[in-house]
Every structure is written in structure tokens, then in C-alpha cells.
Design an enzyme around this catalytic site. Structure first.
Site, PDB file in Angstrom:
ATOM      1  CG  ASN A  26     -19.112  14.824  46.057  1.00 20.61           C
ATOM      2  OD1 ASN A  26     -19.046  16.047  46.077  1.00 20.61           O
ATOM      3  ND2 ASN A  26     -18.536  14.071  46.963  1.00 20.61           N
ATOM      4  CG  ASP A  36     -14.037  12.102  46.275  1.00 27.46           C
ATOM      5  OD1 ASP A  36     -15.181  12.591  46.380  1.00 27.46           O
ATOM      6  OD2 ASP A  36     -12.995  12.790  46.242  1.00 27.46           O
ATOM      7  CE1 TYR A 132     -22.441   9.444  43.024  1.00 25.14           C
ATOM      8  CE2 TYR A 132     -21.421  10.368  41.076  1.00 25.14           C
ATOM      9  CZ  TYR A 132     -21.866  10.509  42.372  1.00 25.14           C
ATOM     10  OH  TYR A 132     -21.739  11.716  43.014  1.00 25.14           O
TER      11      TYR A 132
END
Ligand code: APR
Length: 183
Positions: A26, A36, A132
């Protein structure tokens, strides 16, 4: 010139022993969920420390740590690879807000960073297709085309690995890469 190969695997990107794995981060570089989270868990706390330093340096000169489409490179802590390239995908907003170009930039800028460092092998996750919300089919097409086009400008890179974490992405990439003639 030695040929450049594109491989497709179904698996966990934190296990890839390539020169660099790419993280779907991010813009604050402060870790998160999805890939992540997996990368930070496997790398250990020093990765977050390095990301924090980069974020503070960038903020110190009035810049965002990593705007969508851009990429930064760090060490890899306890991961089997040598570097992590953190790039920030676009949040899917229907496709009319420049998402395809931003997604292509994630792949292009990651490869340019790897080339600058003299890296030979890079593994990518399916950037932006999780939290996303980027449609998987569209993302695979944009990603594969961007990588294929950029490889002609990053001759030092010998191997690209697309790492899919789910069967659906794997089947999509299989089809898209065959269509692009990269298999
Ligand atoms: N190895 C490979 N791929 C993985 C792994 C893994 N260990 N874990 C998850 N993935 C896949 C997901 O299945 C998805 O296909 O990575 C792809 C990207 O999904 P996300 O990780 O959700 O990334 P993205 O959609 O780009 O959203 C980024 O999520 O985790 C937060 O901090 C991150 O805010 C950022 C946002």
C-alpha cells in the site's frame, strides 16, 4: 543474447528463491494483509523497519512513500530471495480512472528497478486482484503485456515468474500467456 523466460507457478511467493519478489503493498509501505502480510511475516520485522525508514525519508521531502504505479526496493530479511520490490497497485474503480496504466506501471517500474540493481530473476504476485478488487482476467492481460513489452528494455533480466495463489488466477494466466506466445 541469452533468451528471457517467463514461468508460471501456483504457490506461495515467499518461497520463491529468485533475486527479487514483488510485494503488492500500500502507498504507506506499512504492511497489511494478503501477500503484503505474508511477505512481512516471512521476512521478519527488519523488513518493516526498512519500509518505515523509506517512508519517513520520502515524507521528509514532502513525497508519498509509494504512490500507486511506483515501486521501491528493500532487502528481504529472512526470505529466500535477495530483495523485495514493493509496488502499489491501483484500487479498481471500474476501469475508467487510469487503472490499467497504473497496473502496467507497477510491473514496468518493478522491472526497471530490478534491472538497475543487475538482478536476473523476478517473481510477481497477481497485483491488485485481491483487496484492491482488480478483475483477474483484465489484470492478467495487462500484467503479461506490460512484462513482455518491458523485457525488451531490461535485457539483464533472464527469468520472470508469475506466482498465482489460487487456481482461478493460474488458469487465467495459463490462457493469457499462451495467447501472448510466451509459452
Ligand atoms: N503468495 C502469492 N500470492 C499471494 C499470497 C502469497 N503468499 N498471498 C496472497 N496472494 C495473492 C492474492 O490471492 C491475490 O491474488 O496476491 C494477490 C494480490 O492480493 P492482495 O494481497 O490483496 O493485494 P492487492 O489486491 O494488491 O491489495 C493490496 O492489500 O494487503 C493489503 O497492504 C496491502 O493495502 C494493500 C492491499
Amino acid at each position: 543474447m541469452e533468451e528471457q523466460v517467463i514461468e508460471l507457478v501456483l504457490g506461495d511467493i515467499t518461497k520463491q528463491a529468485v533475486d527479487a519478489i514483488v510485494n503488492a503493498a500500500n502507498s504507506g509501505l506499512m504492511g497489511g494483509g494478503g501477500v503484503d502480510g505474508a511477505i512481512h511475516r516471512a521476512a521478519g520485522p527488519e523488513l518493516l523497519e526498512e519500509c518505515r525508514r523509506i517512508a519517513e525519508e520520502k515524507r521528509g521531502i514532502g513525497r508519498s512513500p509509494c504512490p500507486a504505479g511506483e515501486a521501491v526496493i528493500t532487502g528481504a530479511g529472512r526470505l529466500p530471495c535477495k530483495y523485495v520490490i514493493h509496488t502499489v497497485g491501483p484500487v479498481w474503480r471500474g476501469g475508467g480512472q487510469g487503472e490499467p496504466e497504473l497496473l502496467a506501471s507497477c510491473y514496468r517500474n518493478s522491472l526497471f528497478l530490478a534491472e538497475e540493481r543487475g538482478l536476473k530473476s523476478v517473481a510477481f504476485p497477481n497485483i491488485a486482484t485481491g483487496v484492491y478488487g482488480y478483475p483477474k482476467e483484465a489484470a492478467a492481460g495487462t500484467a503479461s503485456a506490460a512484462v513482455k513489452e518491458t523485457l525488451s528494455r531490461t535485457p539483464g533480466i533472464r527469468k520472470i515468474v508469475f506466482v498465482c495463489f489460487d487456481d482461478e488466477n493460474y488458469a487465467i494466466y495459463r490462457r493469457v500467456l499462451e495467447f501472448l506466445g510466451t509459452f
